[in-house]
Write a protein that holds these residues in place. Structure first.
Motif, short mmCIF file in Angstrom:
data_model
loop_
_atom_site.label_atom_id
_atom_site.label_comp_id
_atom_site.label_asym_id
_atom_site.label_seq_id
_atom_site.Cartn_x
_atom_site.Cartn_y
_atom_site.Cartn_z
N ASP A 24 11.27 -46.13 35.96
CA ASP A 24 9.88 -46.28 36.39
C ASP A 24 9.23 -47.48 35.69
N GLU A 25 8.00 -47.80 36.09
CA GLU A 25 7.31 -48.96 35.55
C GLU A 25 6.30 -48.60 34.45
N HIS A 26 6.19 -47.35 34.07
CA HIS A 26 5.21 -46.93 33.06
C HIS A 26 5.85 -47.04 31.67
N ALA A 27 5.60 -48.15 31.01
CA ALA A 27 6.30 -48.46 29.75
C ALA A 27 6.07 -47.40 28.67
N ALA A 28 4.91 -46.76 28.68
CA ALA A 28 4.59 -45.80 27.62
C ALA A 28 5.17 -44.40 27.88
N TRP A 29 5.63 -44.13 29.09
CA TRP A 29 6.13 -42.79 29.43
C TRP A 29 7.58 -42.67 29.01
N ARG A 30 7.82 -41.87 27.97
CA ARG A 30 9.18 -41.76 27.42
C ARG A 30 9.47 -40.31 27.04
N PRO A 31 9.60 -39.43 28.01
CA PRO A 31 9.92 -38.04 27.68
C PRO A 31 11.30 -37.95 27.05
N ASP A 32 11.39 -37.30 25.90
CA ASP A 32 12.68 -37.23 25.22
C ASP A 32 13.03 -35.82 24.75
N ASN A 33 12.29 -34.82 25.27
CA ASN A 33 12.61 -33.46 24.86
C ASN A 33 12.03 -32.46 25.84
N PHE A 34 12.56 -31.26 25.78
CA PHE A 34 12.03 -30.13 26.54
C PHE A 34 12.19 -28.89 25.67
N SER A 35 11.16 -28.06 25.64
CA SER A 35 11.27 -26.84 24.85
C SER A 35 10.31 -25.79 25.37
N PHE A 47 16.83 -35.55 23.68
CA PHE A 47 17.82 -36.49 24.21
C PHE A 47 17.33 -37.93 24.06
N PRO A 48 18.29 -38.87 23.89
CA PRO A 48 17.90 -40.28 23.82
C PRO A 48 17.46 -40.79 25.19
N VAL A 49 16.60 -41.80 25.17
CA VAL A 49 16.04 -42.36 26.40
C VAL A 49 16.30 -43.86 26.44
N ALA A 50 16.79 -44.35 27.57
CA ALA A 50 16.89 -45.79 27.81
C ALA A 50 15.86 -46.15 28.87
N LYS A 51 14.95 -47.02 28.53
CA LYS A 51 13.86 -47.39 29.43
C LYS A 51 14.15 -48.79 29.98
N LEU A 52 14.32 -48.90 31.29
CA LEU A 52 14.71 -50.19 31.87
C LEU A 52 13.63 -51.25 31.71
N THR A 53 12.36 -50.83 31.56
CA THR A 53 11.31 -51.83 31.35
C THR A 53 11.51 -52.57 30.02
N ASP A 54 12.24 -51.97 29.07
CA ASP A 54 12.51 -52.64 27.80
C ASP A 54 13.38 -53.88 27.98
N TYR A 55 14.05 -53.97 29.12
CA TYR A 55 14.99 -55.08 29.34
C TYR A 55 14.45 -56.15 30.28
N HIS A 56 13.19 -56.02 30.71
CA HIS A 56 12.64 -56.98 31.66
C HIS A 56 12.63 -58.40 31.13
N ASP A 57 12.47 -58.56 29.82
CA ASP A 57 12.46 -59.92 29.26
C ASP A 57 13.81 -60.30 28.66
N LYS A 58 14.85 -59.52 28.97
CA LYS A 58 16.19 -59.79 28.43
C LYS A 58 17.20 -60.02 29.55
N LEU A 59 16.73 -60.51 30.69
CA LEU A 59 17.60 -60.68 31.85
C LEU A 59 18.77 -61.62 31.55
N ASP A 60 18.49 -62.70 30.81
CA ASP A 60 19.56 -63.65 30.48
C ASP A 60 20.67 -62.99 29.67
N GLU A 61 20.28 -62.14 28.71
CA GLU A 61 21.28 -61.43 27.89
C GLU A 61 22.10 -60.47 28.75
N LEU A 62 21.43 -59.77 29.67
CA LEU A 62 22.13 -58.82 30.53
C LEU A 62 23.15 -59.52 31.40
N GLU A 63 22.78 -60.68 31.91
CA GLU A 63 23.65 -61.39 32.84
C GLU A 63 24.92 -61.94 32.18
#
Length: 198
Positions: A24-35, A47-63
């Motif tokens: 999703d595009e909501h950078a602050a939304w990072r659910p990492d647990n349920f109880s 559980f750990p979370v990988a947020k794809l918005t964290d990589y928006h400025d790392k496109l060159d590294e990803l490629e």
């Protein structure tokens, strides 16, 4: 996440690691647990979370990464950025296909990743044809035919067939449910009848 985790454990009786990939595009939304807790009993999962918005400025590294997941993430970012710009999407898709060829991965891996790219980065027919001409030119230059015309047609037909089958099954299931509910609304729960002997 909790349900998937316990169902997998219940089936295989092995420890299960869960991880969330959030697209999703909501950078602050990072659910990492349920109880939840009830009557002094508590159940929880973290559980750990990988947020794809964290990589928006790392496109060159990803490629340039050799990691296949990096390439998929590198496809996700321009796919979202080019929602209303077909030419920009085609250019991004072309760049990613070239990167696939540069990796020198095995043929099946390339086809699998290409199928994912093709599914994510849909193009109008005219631009799709242009892209295929570019791919054919790369094939000739690299002397490495990964996706033959037969496989290309198969990929397209497979995706279309899967979509049509899903729609058809969904429609049939909905009609069956509707037909079953109509008499039940009028007459109540219908008895289960056994085989007839007449």
């Amino acid at each position: 996440m909790f349900v998937y985790n316990y169902r997998i454990y219940d089936r295989y009786r092995r420890p299960v690691a869960s991880m969330a990939v959030l697209a999703d595009e909501h950078a602050a939304w990072r659910p990492d647990n349920f109880s939840y807790s009830v009557l002094g009993s508590e159940t929880a999962i973290r559980f750990p979370v990988a947020k794809l918005t964290d990589y928006h400025d790392k496109l060159d590294e990803l490629e340039v990464s050799e990691n296949a997941f990096a390439l998929i993430t590198a496809a996700h970012i321009p796919t979202r950025r080019t929602r209303k710009n077909d030419q920009a999407r085609k250019d991004a898709k072309s760049r990613l296909v070239r990167l696939l060829y540069q990796r020198k991965w095995g043929k099946q891996r390339v086809i699998d990743l290409f199928t994912v790219l093709d599914w994510m980065m849909k193009l109008p027919e005219e631009l799709e044809q242009q892209l295929w001409h570019e791919i054919e030119a790369i094939d000739e230059k690299e002397k490495m035919r990964y996706v033959t015309s037969v496989e290309r047609i198969g990929i397209a037909k497979g995706l279309q067939k899967g979509l049509l089958k899903g729609r058809r099954e969904g429609r049939q299931e909905g009609e069956t449910r509707l037909l079953k509910k109509q008499p039940e609304r009028r007459f109540g729960t219908l008895p289960v009848s056994g085989p007839r002997n007449d």
